[in-house]
Motif scaffolding. Structure first.
Motif, PDB file in Angstrom:
ATOM      1  N   LEU A 157       0.836  -1.211   0.000  1.00  0.00           N
ATOM      2  CA  LEU A 157       0.000   0.000   0.000  1.00  0.00           C
ATOM      3  C   LEU A 157       0.868   1.258   0.000  1.00  0.00           C
ATOM      4  O   LEU A 157       0.629   2.208  -0.756  1.00  0.00           O
ATOM      5  CB  LEU A 157      -0.905  -0.020   1.236  1.00  0.00           C
ATOM      6  CG  LEU A 157      -1.844   1.163   1.393  1.00  0.00           C
ATOM      7  CD1 LEU A 157      -2.945   1.101   0.356  1.00  0.00           C
ATOM      8  CD2 LEU A 157      -2.449   1.194   2.785  1.00  0.00           C
ATOM      9  N   CYS A 178      -4.557  -3.979  15.163  1.00  0.00           N
ATOM     10  CA  CYS A 178      -5.559  -2.918  15.061  1.00  0.00           C
ATOM     11  C   CYS A 178      -4.911  -1.549  15.202  1.00  0.00           C
ATOM     12  O   CYS A 178      -5.243  -0.603  14.488  1.00  0.00           O
ATOM     13  CB  CYS A 178      -6.621  -3.077  16.141  1.00  0.00           C
ATOM     14  SG  CYS A 178      -7.703  -4.454  15.840  1.00  0.00           S
ATOM     15  N   LEU A 210      -9.935   3.049  20.678  1.00  0.00           N
ATOM     16  CA  LEU A 210     -10.193   3.363  19.270  1.00  0.00           C
ATOM     17  C   LEU A 210      -9.449   2.424  18.335  1.00  0.00           C
ATOM     18  O   LEU A 210      -9.882   2.191  17.216  1.00  0.00           O
ATOM     19  CB  LEU A 210      -9.810   4.814  18.987  1.00  0.00           C
ATOM     20  CG  LEU A 210     -10.798   5.826  19.556  1.00  0.00           C
ATOM     21  CD1 LEU A 210     -10.260   7.236  19.422  1.00  0.00           C
ATOM     22  CD2 LEU A 210     -12.138   5.720  18.846  1.00  0.00           C
ATOM     23  N   SER A 211      -8.298   1.898  18.798  1.00  0.00           N
ATOM     24  CA  SER A 211      -7.597   0.935  17.954  1.00  0.00           C
ATOM     25  C   SER A 211      -8.512  -0.234  17.641  1.00  0.00           C
ATOM     26  O   SER A 211      -8.680  -0.620  16.490  1.00  0.00           O
ATOM     27  CB  SER A 211      -6.358   0.403  18.668  1.00  0.00           C
ATOM     28  OG  SER A 211      -5.410   1.418  18.805  1.00  0.00           O
ATOM     29  N   GLY A 232      -9.637   0.738  14.209  1.00  0.00           N
ATOM     30  CA  GLY A 232      -8.442   0.319  13.481  1.00  0.00           C
ATOM     31  C   GLY A 232      -8.748  -0.339  12.146  1.00  0.00           C
ATOM     32  O   GLY A 232      -8.355   0.173  11.092  1.00  0.00           O
ATOM     33  N   PRO A 233      -9.495  -1.457  12.152  1.00  0.00           N
ATOM     34  CA  PRO A 233      -9.760  -2.138  10.879  1.00  0.00           C
ATOM     35  C   PRO A 233     -10.527  -1.257   9.891  1.00  0.00           C
ATOM     36  O   PRO A 233     -10.224  -1.251   8.697  1.00  0.00           O
ATOM     37  CB  PRO A 233     -10.600  -3.343  11.307  1.00  0.00           C
ATOM     38  CG  PRO A 233     -10.274  -3.545  12.749  1.00  0.00           C
ATOM     39  CD  PRO A 233     -10.003  -2.192  13.301  1.00  0.00           C
ATOM     40  N   SER A 292     -10.486   1.965   9.708  1.00  0.00           N
ATOM     41  CA  SER A 292      -9.576   2.993   9.225  1.00  0.00           C
ATOM     42  C   SER A 292      -8.630   2.426   8.177  1.00  0.00           C
ATOM     43  O   SER A 292      -8.348   3.072   7.169  1.00  0.00           O
ATOM     44  CB  SER A 292      -8.800   3.564  10.417  1.00  0.00           C
ATOM     45  OG  SER A 292      -7.576   4.064  10.016  1.00  0.00           O
ATOM     46  N   ALA A 293      -8.164   1.196   8.411  1.00  0.00           N
ATOM     47  CA  ALA A 293      -7.262   0.579   7.432  1.00  0.00           C
ATOM     48  C   ALA A 293      -7.983   0.391   6.111  1.00  0.00           C
ATOM     49  O   ALA A 293      -7.434   0.687   5.040  1.00  0.00           O
ATOM     50  CB  ALA A 293      -6.756  -0.754   7.955  1.00  0.00           C
ATOM     51  N   ARG A 301     -10.473   2.063   4.933  1.00  0.00           N
ATOM     52  CA  ARG A 301     -10.713   3.364   4.339  1.00  0.00           C
ATOM     53  C   ARG A 301      -9.432   3.914   3.693  1.00  0.00           C
ATOM     54  O   ARG A 301      -9.461   4.433   2.573  1.00  0.00           O
ATOM     55  CB  ARG A 301     -11.200   4.324   5.426  1.00  0.00           C
ATOM     56  CG  ARG A 301     -11.903   5.527   4.878  1.00  0.00           C
ATOM     57  CD  ARG A 301     -12.255   6.482   6.001  1.00  0.00           C
ATOM     58  NE  ARG A 301     -11.925   7.828   5.601  1.00  0.00           N
ATOM     59  CZ  ARG A 301     -12.707   8.580   4.841  1.00  0.00           C
ATOM     60  NH1 ARG A 301     -13.860   8.127   4.427  1.00  0.00           N
ATOM     61  NH2 ARG A 301     -12.333   9.780   4.492  1.00  0.00           N
ATOM     62  N   THR A 302      -8.325   3.742   4.419  1.00  0.00           N
ATOM     63  CA  THR A 302      -7.062   4.221   3.861  1.00  0.00           C
ATOM     64  C   THR A 302      -6.739   3.476   2.575  1.00  0.00           C
ATOM     65  O   THR A 302      -6.303   4.065   1.582  1.00  0.00           O
ATOM     66  CB  THR A 302      -5.931   4.004   4.884  1.00  0.00           C
ATOM     67  OG1 THR A 302      -6.331   4.568   6.114  1.00  0.00           O
ATOM     68  CG2 THR A 302      -4.655   4.663   4.428  1.00  0.00           C
ATOM     69  N   LEU A 303      -6.979   2.169   2.595  1.00  0.00           N
ATOM     70  CA  LEU A 303      -6.716   1.349   1.414  1.00  0.00           C
ATOM     71  C   LEU A 303      -7.492   1.890   0.218  1.00  0.00           C
ATOM     72  O   LEU A 303      -6.941   2.125  -0.861  1.00  0.00           O
ATOM     73  CB  LEU A 303      -7.130  -0.093   1.709  1.00  0.00           C
ATOM     74  CG  LEU A 303      -6.615  -1.158   0.753  1.00  0.00           C
ATOM     75  CD1 LEU A 303      -5.158  -1.415   1.024  1.00  0.00           C
ATOM     76  CD2 LEU A 303      -7.412  -2.430   0.893  1.00  0.00           C
TER      77      LEU A 303
END
Lengths: 433, 973
Positions: free
Chosen positions: A109, A344, B529-530, B534-535, B537-538, B540-542
């Protein structure tokens, strides 16, 4: 089935570094750097191959075709000296495959992100070469079946990390920061190296599968081993007192900061402890130290993050709070929780780092939270200034380390002076040549 | 402008030195609103060359491109050799024919020294090149041998290879091998200063910061701050300052004394000390003068910052000096600078070789040169300084480009500019911005009766504008103007309920976002929040990295479906009866005021008759993500904000029957079937957003649809033209693909170049569009509409030049400086930038605050002074200059180049050394293409002017060029 898994594992580990070699070959043959698009194509292929191979391994582990493949996968001997044997062995289990896939996907990525982000940058090819090295390093660390291979990967990560921090080497500050990170790594890596040799002595093998035997070690030996592992984890994961290099690591380009200090590299130390957990488990004193270090780091970092007005420095310390916390979780024994927390957390930070330059835009859109004193300060107002000062100075950690190491440096300087003096002395043989 | 005048009022030497520094320090405010200005505005009272050289000296920067860069431009033909010779002659005037050595005139020597690296200072490099056989000296071995032999016995050139003379203690201490005091002082100052100025990024604020920087820092050290080891003792100093409540001025005076600076050197020493960390120091100076830039911040003073700096610096210098055994008093230390090395003979030989080649001397002649002749050569070479040569080069660089433009303009002028007198089909009013040149050309190519105009992008309506969701009004007008009206965006009555609900939801959502962003940095919040985000957000970033455009479109679509923006109107007109509330600005314009503005703007651009049925007024702004410099791409004429509100307001005013009635009485007839539509052109994504289309009368739909369809085509063509500059966009894209490409750029997190902004700007043409229409100007020209035939007393010209001159010069000079020295005047590459305190960016984890433009914004720029070409007689321009001091200063001191093209005769004259000098355009045959894409899609490089037949009048090129692009397409929502 085993053969397929073997091939997949080899591809996962080697594809990135082979692609880097290919870029190097092109550079040598053409006597100039390959173009940006060529570089991205080559290294990108390596990284994607690594991801795909990781997925194959995952499928095999889950038993998608035939019986589940779990455990050590042998690749013959790496090195044999007398009866001293270093095995080429990779390991397939839940932890290794999770970390392998997680890091290869994030690396791919970041490679995609950097294609446009680093466009026209003089160090473009260098960036991708380092990314490839780093990918192989993380795959080795994730999949290694024994400490020796693990150490090789660990070192690749360290080298790539130091070079990324010093990426803008035409300015002095990045180079200084890079050197500091590198020195910290060297110091703490000594722990891992000694631990590897010691493990070999105590357990007869440095395979992770042999670690089950650690439970029967005498407590002194177990504690020694565990403390050595803890030392190397503390350096790599920037725990106290080695936290000083982490904010300095923000000198690199944003995507590398995201990958290294938000997501993968900073968590490598924690992963090491998860891998050698049987040894840790056997030593209550070492675990106590670990919990203390982790919690102290978490508290330290959360005090620092409150005073940091810059986006990347604040994120670095925000990351550190969780890394400290995860270290404590591991040492308490909540390894499953720690693994989930680790993954996470890395996911959360990666996005935050990549969006760090968006800070002003976001503030225009949503405003910002007002300044607010912490709970401690509300209870004890007198602590405000000392706390702020200590956090702002980051306890002057770097300076204290410099003082602690000043005798070493002084000795080195003396040797240097002696050396210069010896060279300056007239040497008749030299003139006759 | 508040700074710039160097008249110093204080008799106190400390305050006087600080005042001097204040004039030179970067004058860039918090980066959220980026306003282009002349980086060296403080030197504008000097002539351009004197000013840039003095400013660059003070800041340690480069005033021009380097000789190597100029030479490269000369080699590739960008600078014509004739122009170099001409400028050398002009510079030397009568001295150019002096004989330096027999057979070699001064002019020839200078020319040789300009275009060849004969006076290199790199002895090792030269030796290497000679050894490897790649140096030019290999071409004539006997001559080189003669030069070496002659130099061996000749008097040596005395110019030593000295670095700059030391300015502060550290310069000497570092050379002596000590630690660099700045390496301890700067990190400390950066952390303290950033914490102090922070506009809300950190959670905790510097304790007691309302007491001022000096006092709050002293208090911090008093209550537990620990000084860095190299500054031991500073804690006591600070306690002392705190106890005695010393003023910053006294602290500075005391420290300077302790550092052993005597009265003679005090001024320079303090000046250089203030300039040692220019970004941060400059921000303190700026906020002291403009407290409104950070409304809720603490009191800021430059003296405080310098005082803290000197407290730390003094101790650091003392420790380092005593460690080295060197004196810490400046008077003694500055003389202990080691003497520089002498000049290696090979460099002198290279210089002689270059001169001999230029004069075509034989080796025997070289050997026979007298000592006096060699001396005279050395002296002549010394006079030909590096800076002088670069000054000549920049003149030649500009001269070559200027000639190509003026010749092209003259050639275009010879062709017809008669576009007929039928009623135009549609008219488009754009900002004067040079980025709009391409879209205007793309419109004009579509139909001879499409007319475009250029007006400063606030369209004459200076307002404090408060959008529906803005917390407070912000000025939408040039920085030199203070608006006297507010305008608010208000929901329609029918949407009031939905607006209230949406506002509540929006507040709640934003507060959630804010709090989760803050919480993710805390110990517990980060952990929670992690797991929670976390998942997500990952994922979304992807998606954001892989498909930025699609994610953006999806988000827009979902928002439009679930929570559409309420329909709004502007509070354009203020009922006469409504009194203004005490002290506040009136909201909306009175009828009279509206009429004034409509008449003024339409008159300025010469649109006083023959109005089309559809007139689109387009403001502009720029959308990008992950870009701290986003505001630098917005509209300069709107004070670094977006011009959409101004366009909307202008159109709304002009559509009102009562306004039209009054405008008609003033002589401008807006026909009943004319409709104005306001719009916003996004210069990054090339999107066009229209305002108040609900109010479009049904009778006008057909007319507007024609204009709309034309803009749909034009924005694609314009996107394609922009794409040729981006390496990642192939030159073979279709206009539709090009539009998608720029949309991706605008939405992508990974894109440091969402657009090139004002990069490549070079020209400003003030005049009738008919005279330049059909000329491909490569997006390099500000185009200001002005009709000299209706301007009887030059009042309109005065208004235009007073606004456009400083704005255009500000943009052009900011780009000039940021490109000639991107590290000092600009802010370097964007990649390590780190947003700090919401006021600016640093490099990496702590560095000076970086001001100016990033490398990614200027990398294809050609640094030149703006070439202003005005469709007015020299007399008219001189009249205007006599009335407008700032314009006179810019032109008189040559910070811009001014050219007059006579409206009637077309005679061209360039303003040089105080007077207009006629310029005779060379007869030029311009390349002719049917459409501009045929011209610019050949290369990614700058393209010279060409004629575009499709945009020329039918009478010029005959019938049959009409391209029939007027298919109406589906309206966008």
């Amino acid at each position: 089935m085993i053969e397929a898994v073997q091939v997949a594992l080899a591809v996962a580990v080697l594809a990135p570094i082979v692609s880097v070699g290919w870029v190097g070959l092109q550079t040598m043959l053409a006597d100039r750097h390959p173009s940006e698009s060529q570089t991205v194509r080559i290294v990108g292929t390596g990284l994607v191959a690594s991801v795909l191979a990781g997925l194959v391994v995952l499928a095999a582990m889950l038993g998608a075709a035939g019986p589940p493949v779990v455990g050590d996968i042998e690749f013959g001997d790496w090195l044999r000296i007398g009866d001293f044997l270093i095995a080429g062995v990779l390991r397939v289990d839940g932890i290794s495959v999770t970390i392998s896939l997680f890091s290869s996907i994030l690396t791919a990525l970041v490679a995609r992100f950097s294609r446009t982000y680093l466009h026209r940058e003089p160090g473009f090819v260098r960036f991708y070469v380092l990314l490839g090295l780093f990918a192989t390093g993380t795959q080795l660390v994730a999949l290694a079946g024994a400490l020796e291979l693990f150490f090789a990967g660990w070192e690749l990560i360290g080298i790539a990390s130091a070079f990324f921090i010093g990426y803008f080497h035409d300015r002095a500050e990045p180079v200084r920061s890079s050197l500091r990170a590198f020195a910290t790594y060297r110091f703490s890596d000594a722990g891992l190296l000694i631990a590897t040799v010691t493990t070999f002595e105590f357990l007869g093998s440095a395979r992770f599968s042999a670690f089950e035997g650690a439970a029967s070690l005498p407590s002194g030996e177990a504690t020694l081993l565990a403390l050595l592992f803890l030392l190397s984890a503390m350096g790599k994961s920037a725990q106290l007192p080695f936290s000083g290099w982490l904010p300095r690591a923000m000198e690199g380009p944003t995507p590398s900061s995201a990958l290294f200090y938000g997501a993968v590299s900073i968590h490598a130390g924690l992963f090491l402890l998860l891998r050698v957990w049987p040894v840790m488990e056997a030593s209550i004193p070492a675990r106590t130290v670990g919990v203390a270090v982790g919690l102290a780091t978490a508290l330290y970092a959360s005090a620092v993050v409150r005073v940091h007005p810059d986006a990347k420095g604040a994120l670095a310390h925000a990351t550190l709070t969780q890394v400290g916390l995860i270290l404590a979780e591991i040492c308490v024994g909540w390894t499953q929780l720690a693994l989930v927390h680790l993954v996470c957390h890395a996911f959360l930070r990666l996005g935050q780092y990549l969006k760090a330059p968006n800070m002003i835009h976001d503030t225009h859109r949503i405003g910002h939270e007002p300044h607010r004193p912490s709970l401690l300060v509300r209870l004890w107002p007198g602590m405000e200034a000392p706390l702020y000062a200590a956090a702002l100075h980051r306890l002057r950690l770097d300076e204290r380390i410099d003082v602690a190491f000043s005798p070493v440096l002084a000795a080195a300087r003396t040797l240097d002076r002696v050396d210069r003096w010896l060279r300056r002395a007239p040497r008749p043989r030299d003139t006759s040549e | 402008m508040s700074h710039g005048d160097e008249t110093v009022h204080s008799s106190d030497p400390v305050l006087r030195a600080l005042d001097r520094a204040r004039g030179v320090l970067p004058d860039q405010g918090p980066i959220g609103v980026f306003i282009h200005h002349n980086t060296l505005h403080a030197y504008q009272h000097l002539s351009f060359h004197d000013g840039v050289q003095a400013g660059a000296r003070a800041l340690g920067a480069r005033p021009y491109l380097s000789l190597d860069e100029f030479r490269a431009a000369w080699r590739r033909g960008r600078i014509a050799d004739d122009d170099v010779r001409h400028e050398v002659s002009a510079f030397l005037s009568s001295r150019r024919d002096d004989v330096v050595v027999p057979g070699l005139s001064r002019g020839t020597l200078w020319h040789a020294m300009m275009v060849t690296p004969m006076d290199t200072a790199d002895a090792a490099g030269l030796e290497f090149d000679i050894r490897e056989g790649v140096a030019p000296q290999r071409e004539d071995q006997p001559l080189w041998a003669a030069c070496l032999a002659r130099v061996a016995t000749a008097p040596r050139r005395t110019t030593a290879l000295a670095g700059p003379s030391p300015r502060r203690h550290r310069d000497v201490l570092v050379v002596l091998g000590g630690d660099d005091p700045d390496m301890v002082v700067h990190p400390e100052l950066i952390r303290l200063g950033a914490g102090y100025l922070d506009m809300g990024q950190a959670r905790a604020e510097l304790p007691e910061r309302q007491r001022g920087f000096l006092m709050s820092v002293c208090a911090l050290y008093d209550r537990g701050g620990r000084a860095p080891r190299l500054c031991r003792g500073v804690g006591d100093d600070m306690r002392d300052v705190l106890g005695a409540q010393r003023s910053a001025r006294d602290v500075i005076a005391h420290c300077v004394e302790a550092l052993g600076v005597d009265a003679a050197t005090l001024d320079d020493f303090l000046f250089d000390t203030a300039l040692a960390l220019p970004g941060w120091t400059g921000m303190f100076a700026r906020l002291e003068r403009h407290p409104e830039d950070h409304p809720h911040g603490p009191p800021v003073s430059l003296a405080d910052f310098v005082a803290v700096r000197l407290l730390l610096e003094r101790r650091a210098v003392e420790h380092v000096a005593s460690h080295l055994g060197a004196p810490s008093a400046w008077t003694a230390l500055r003389t202990s600078m080691p003497t520089p090395q002498s000049r290696p003979a090979i460099l002198d030989a290279a210089l002689l070789w270059g001169a001999a080649r230029a004069a075509e001397l034989a080796p025997s002649t070289v050997r026979a040169l007298s000592d006096a002749a060699v001396q005279s050569l050395w002296q002549a070479c010394d006079e030909c300084t590096d800076i002088a040569r670069r000054q000549i080069f920049v003149e030649a660089y500009e001269r070559s480009y200027r000639a190509s433009i003026l010749d092209a303009l003259a050639a275009r002028r010879k062709l017809s500019s008669d576009y007929g007198d039928d009623r135009p089909v549609a008219q488009f009013i754009f900002c004067i911005d040079e980025r709009e040149e391409s879209i205007r050309r793309a419109l004009e190519e579509q139909h001879p009766r499409f007319m475009t105009y250029g007006a400063a992008g606030f369209f004459g309506v200076a307002i404090d504008y408060q959008g529906l969701y803005d917390l407070e009004p912000a000025a939408h007008c040039p920085v030199v103007v203070t608006p006297s009206h507010e305008v608010h965006e208000q929901p329609l009555f029918t949407d009031l309920g939905w607006h209230a609900m949406r506002l509540r939801l929006r507040d709640r959502w934003h507060s959630l976002e804010r709090r989760s962003a803050a919480a993710s940095r805390t110990l517990g919040g980060g952990a929670g929040l992690s797991f929670l985000l976390g998942p997500v957000s990952a994922a979304r970033t992807l998606v954001h990295v892989l498909a930025p455009r699609e994610l953006h479109l999806l988000g827009t679509r979902i928002r439009a479906r679930l929570a559409p923006r309420p329909t709004t109107r502007l509070s354009t007109i203020r009922p006469e009866a409504q009194p203004t509330q005490g002290g506040r600005k009136p909201v909306g314009f009175s009828l009279e005021e509206s009429v004034d503005r409509i008449v003024a703007t339409l008159t300025n651009i010469g649109l006083t008759r023959n109005l089309a049925p559809a007139i689109v007024v387009l403001g502009h702004g720029s959308t990008s993500v992950n870009n701290p410099h986003e505001s630098a791409h917005d509209c300069g004429a709107c004070g670094g904000r977006r011009g959409g509100a101004n366009a909307r307001l202008f159109a709304d005013m002009a559509n009102r029957p009562d306004v039209r009635e009054a405008v008609r009485r003033r002589g401008i007839d807006i026909p009943a079937d004319t409709w104005f539509v306001g719009a916003l052109h996004d210069t990054a994504s090339d999107e066009v957003r229209y305002y108040d289309l609900e109010a479009l009368p049904p009778s006008q739909t057909a007319a507007f649809e024609v204009a709309f369809a034309a803009l749909e085509t034009a924005r694609r063509d314009s996107a394609l033209e922009r794409c040729r500059r981006f390496d990642h966009a192939p030159l073979t894209l279709t206009p539709e693909q090009a539009l998608q490409h720029v949309e991706v750029r605008s939405a992508s997190l990974a894109q440091p170049r969402p657009e090139y902004g004002h990069c490549t700007n070079a020209i400003c043409i003030v005049g009738r569009r008919e005279l330049t229409r059909g000329l491909h100007l490569d997006r390099r020209a500000f185009l200001v509409s002005y009709d000299p035939t209706t301007d009887r007393d030059d009042k309109i010209l005065e208004r235009i030049l007073a606004a456009v001159g400083p704005v255009g010069a500000g943009i052009s000079l900011e780009y000039y400086f940021s490109s000639v020295d991107n590290e000092v005047f600009g802010c370097g590459t964007k990649l390590p930038h780190n947003v700090t305190g919401l006021i600016g960016v640093m490099n990496g984890h702590q560095s000076d605050l970086r001001t100016g433009l990033p490398l990614q914004m200027v990398e294809i720029h050609e640094p030149m002074r703006l070439l202003i070409v005005v469709d007015a007689s020299p007399e008219a321009l001189l009249t205007v200059a006599s009335r407008q001091a700032e314009v006179a200063e810019l032109v008189g001191n040559a910070w811009v180049q001014l050219v007059s093209v006579h409206p009637v005769t077309g005679d061209t004259a360039l303003f040089e050394r105080g007077a207009f000098v006629p310029y005779e355009p060379r007869p030029t045959l311009l390349p002719v293409v049917e459409r501009s894409a045929e011209w610019h899609l050949r290369t990614r490089d700058h393209v010279p002017p060409a004629l575009v037949r499709a945009a020329l009048p039918i009478t010029t090129v005959g019938p049959g060029h009409y391209t029939g692009h007027l298919t109406t397409s589906r309206m966008l929502a």
